[in-house]
Motif scaffolding. Structure first.
Motif, mmCIF file in Angstrom:
data_model
loop_
_atom_site.group_PDB
_atom_site.id
_atom_site.type_symbol
_atom_site.label_atom_id
_atom_site.label_comp_id
_atom_site.label_asym_id
_atom_site.label_seq_id
_atom_site.Cartn_x
_atom_site.Cartn_y
_atom_site.Cartn_z
ATOM 1 N N UNK A 101 0.959 -1.160 0.000
ATOM 2 C CA UNK A 101 0.034 0.320 0.280
ATOM 3 C C UNK A 101 0.731 1.114 -0.078
ATOM 4 N N UNK A 102 0.960 2.021 -1.424
ATOM 5 C CA UNK A 102 1.805 2.873 -1.309
ATOM 6 C C UNK A 102 1.561 4.217 -0.151
ATOM 7 N N UNK A 103 0.428 4.497 0.355
ATOM 8 C CA UNK A 103 -0.036 5.532 1.099
ATOM 9 C C UNK A 103 0.573 5.041 2.595
ATOM 10 N N UNK A 104 0.234 3.415 2.908
ATOM 11 C CA UNK A 104 1.053 3.248 3.930
ATOM 12 C C UNK A 104 2.812 3.532 4.271
ATOM 13 N N UNK A 105 2.790 3.404 3.331
ATOM 14 C CA UNK A 105 4.404 2.949 2.767
ATOM 15 C C UNK A 105 4.830 4.597 3.375
ATOM 16 N N UNK A 117 11.446 -0.188 -1.954
ATOM 17 C CA UNK A 117 11.019 0.619 -1.138
ATOM 18 C C UNK A 117 9.562 -0.268 -0.783
ATOM 19 N N UNK A 118 8.694 -1.237 -1.005
ATOM 20 C CA UNK A 118 8.055 -1.953 -1.053
ATOM 21 C C UNK A 118 8.462 -3.089 -0.557
ATOM 22 N N UNK A 119 8.290 -3.349 1.101
ATOM 23 C CA UNK A 119 8.821 -4.188 1.910
ATOM 24 C C UNK A 119 8.838 -5.709 1.256
#
Ligand code: FAD
Length: 509
Positions: A51-55, A199-201
């Protein structure tokens, strides 16, 4: 109330990131009893992972900690504590330093020192690291690529059509775009969700990272175990002043000690230096007074080229880079650095950087743009350093070589304009992102100038090795992980030979 366990291991590894996990993998087949102490836990499978917003907007994965700059101002660093360390979020670029990087280079703002060995010495370990991390790539496209002993284990990750279009435009302008060497199973990654990976885990869905490729296979051996949530505080020296007798760590609110035959420190360049500095009044293994010094982190600028006539509907974007300005500015001048595609920068990601602009406008920009970053070498400087202020970590980073970096950004902006992107926006990344941290416990030939010998063994403490990005002599303008892995394999081989008495060679690592 302190509580000391009577525990011991033949080898204690501190940290399970690129250096620590790779060391564990290489040493697991020996009979040595190996205990890994890891501050973090295994990253769980959860919706926020994609979720890009969370990250990017909510900083869901950022640690709850502050480091401090030289003026005492606190900042929340993008330094991640998980099984696999920072590689859980990494962009999967697994590139070699150029052969010239090991010989020292003259830059606009100073010279880099030579390493204690040349490229030929590390090349077979790079071959082995590329096999271990299942690198996808293509030889023959990048004129600066040093010689390989083996080809990449898998073909390169393909360009998506709008990215292939830009690669062709760059080639048409006389440049040499090359497929990035990437540690990623693309099919598996996209099956979970169609997102970029930078950058996405990754909860074990396709990244070839330190957990997936090295830690989990190592833990299959009965002689290897990991203690999670175990934060190492300091190393304890035996009365002889040389042997590291034990490692002290905090777990579940208690202080524990584990006696160690050999210690491999791999907590990352900032944290490893902090552990040594905390272990003795003048810093452990610090006869050279260099522990914590020579901190480097790359100068990184994000560049977004925008054209209303270009449509970018790519998902991951990150498939090629350029080294045309790596060794020279193109006019026989000095090195400038490298260029590589960022993971796809969507509206929600842009929003994290420009919160005042409505997201629908950012979505529109994103659909008509392509995203790169420019990376230039940060030169080793003894005054650029990690130090402690009581229990606080102070990161006094003195950026260097900005003449080259500014020239690189200017050159590439011109290139982007020439190939049809009339608007180019750029932003220099700041110290809250110590993602390429390195250099703080470096290897060298001379005990008065470096804490470690060329194999990563402390000159002052024969049973202490360092196997993470701390050991790098220079930062080059290359993502660090593959070099960390290659050096860790080489150090593990030395431990097998000189500590465990096992004949070893890179061909059976
Ligand atoms: C967003 C992002 C993108 C990146 N992309 C790339 C890329 O594409 N290519 C590339 O080459 N590099 C990339 N990097 C950098 C790369 O992740 C690091 O260079 C690499 O992980 C360094 O390896 P290391 O062993 O030094 O440290 P790490 O991999 O960070 O491992 C350190 C480990 O030590 C643990 N630890 C820390 N302190 C303690 C303590 N006190 N006690 C016990 N355990 C401790 C940590 O939890 C961690 O597991 C990226 C980094 C980030 C953050």
């Amino acid at each position: 109330m302190e509580h000391y366990d009577a525990q011991s291991a033949d080898i204690v590894i501190i940290g399970s990131g690129m250096g620590g996990a790779t060391s564990a993998w290489a040493l697991a087949p020996t009979d040595a009893r190996i205990v890994i102490l890891e501050k973090g836990f295994q990253l769980p499978e959860q919706p926020e992972n994609r979720d890009p917003k969370a990250i990017f907007q909510r900083g869901f994965f950022r640690p709850h900690e502050l480091w401090y700059d030289e003026k005492g101002r606190g900042f929340n660093p993008g330094n991640y504590y998980y099984h696999g360390g920072n590689t859980k979020l990494y962009g999967c670029v697994l590139a070699r330093y150029r052969a010239e990087d090991f010989d020292g280079l003259a830059h606009y703002d100073g010279d880099t020192p030579a390493w204690p060995f040349r490229y030929d010495e590390i090349a077979p370990w790079y071959d082995a690291a590329e096999q271990l991390y299942q690198v996808r790539g293509a030889l023959g496209e990048d004129p600066t690529e040093p010689p390989h002993g083996t080809s990449y284990p898998h073909p390169a990750i393909p360009d998506e059509p709008p990215i292939g279009d830009v690669r062709a435009r760059l080639a048409g302008a006389g440049l040499h775009p090359f497929s990035l060497p990437l540690g990623l199973d693309l099919e598996q990654w996209l099956k979970k969700a169609p997102t970029p990976w930078d950058t996405f885990p990754d909860a074990r869905t396709g990244k070839m990272d330190a957990e997936n490729c090295a830690l989990l296979p190592a833990l299959k051996y009965p002689n290897v175990s990991i203690r999670s949530g175990a934060e190492v505080v300091r190393l304890i020296v035996a009365p002889d002043g040389r042997k590291i007798a034990a490692v002290e760590y905090m777990q579940d609110g208690h202080t524990h000690r584990i006696n160690a035959g050999t210690v491999i420190l791999a907590a990352g360049a900032v944290r490893s230096a902090s552990i040594l500095l905390r272990s003795d009044t003048d810093g452990l293994a610090n006869r050279s007074d260099t522990v914590g010094r020579h901190f480097m982190n790359h100068n990184l600028t994000a560049l977004i080229g925008v054209s209303p006539r270009y449509r970018n509907d790519s998902v991951y974007q990150k498939s090629f880079g350029l080294n045309d300005f790596y060794l020279s500015d193109g006019y026989e001048g000095r090195p400038l650095g490298s260029i590589q595609l960022f993971g796809r920068v969507s509206g929600p990601i842009l929003k994290a950087n420009v919160p005042s602009v409505p997201e629908f406008i950012l979505d529109f920009i994103s659909r008509h743009s392509i995203d790169f970053f420019a990376m230039s070498e940060d030169l080793p400087n003894p005054n650029s350093r990690v130090r402690l202020d009581g229990s606080k970590i102070v990161l006094d980073w003195r950026r260097s070589n900005m003449t080259a970096h500014n020239l690189l950004v200017r050159r590439f902006k011109r290139v982007l304009k020439d190939i049809g992107f009339p608007f180019v926006f750029s932003r220099l990344l700041d110290r809250r992102l110590p993602s390429h941290q390195c250099g703080t416990i470096r290897i060298g030939d001379n005990p008065s100038k470096a804490p470690l010998d060329p194999y990563g063994r402390a000159f002052d403490h024969p049973n202490l090795f360092v196997a993470d990005a701390s050991t790098l002599v220079t930062s080059a303008a290359v993502n660090p992980s593959l070099t960390v892995a290659a050096l860790a394999l080489r150090t593990a081989s030395e431990i097998k030979k000189s500590v465990l008495g096992i004949q070893d060679d890179v061909r059976n690592s």
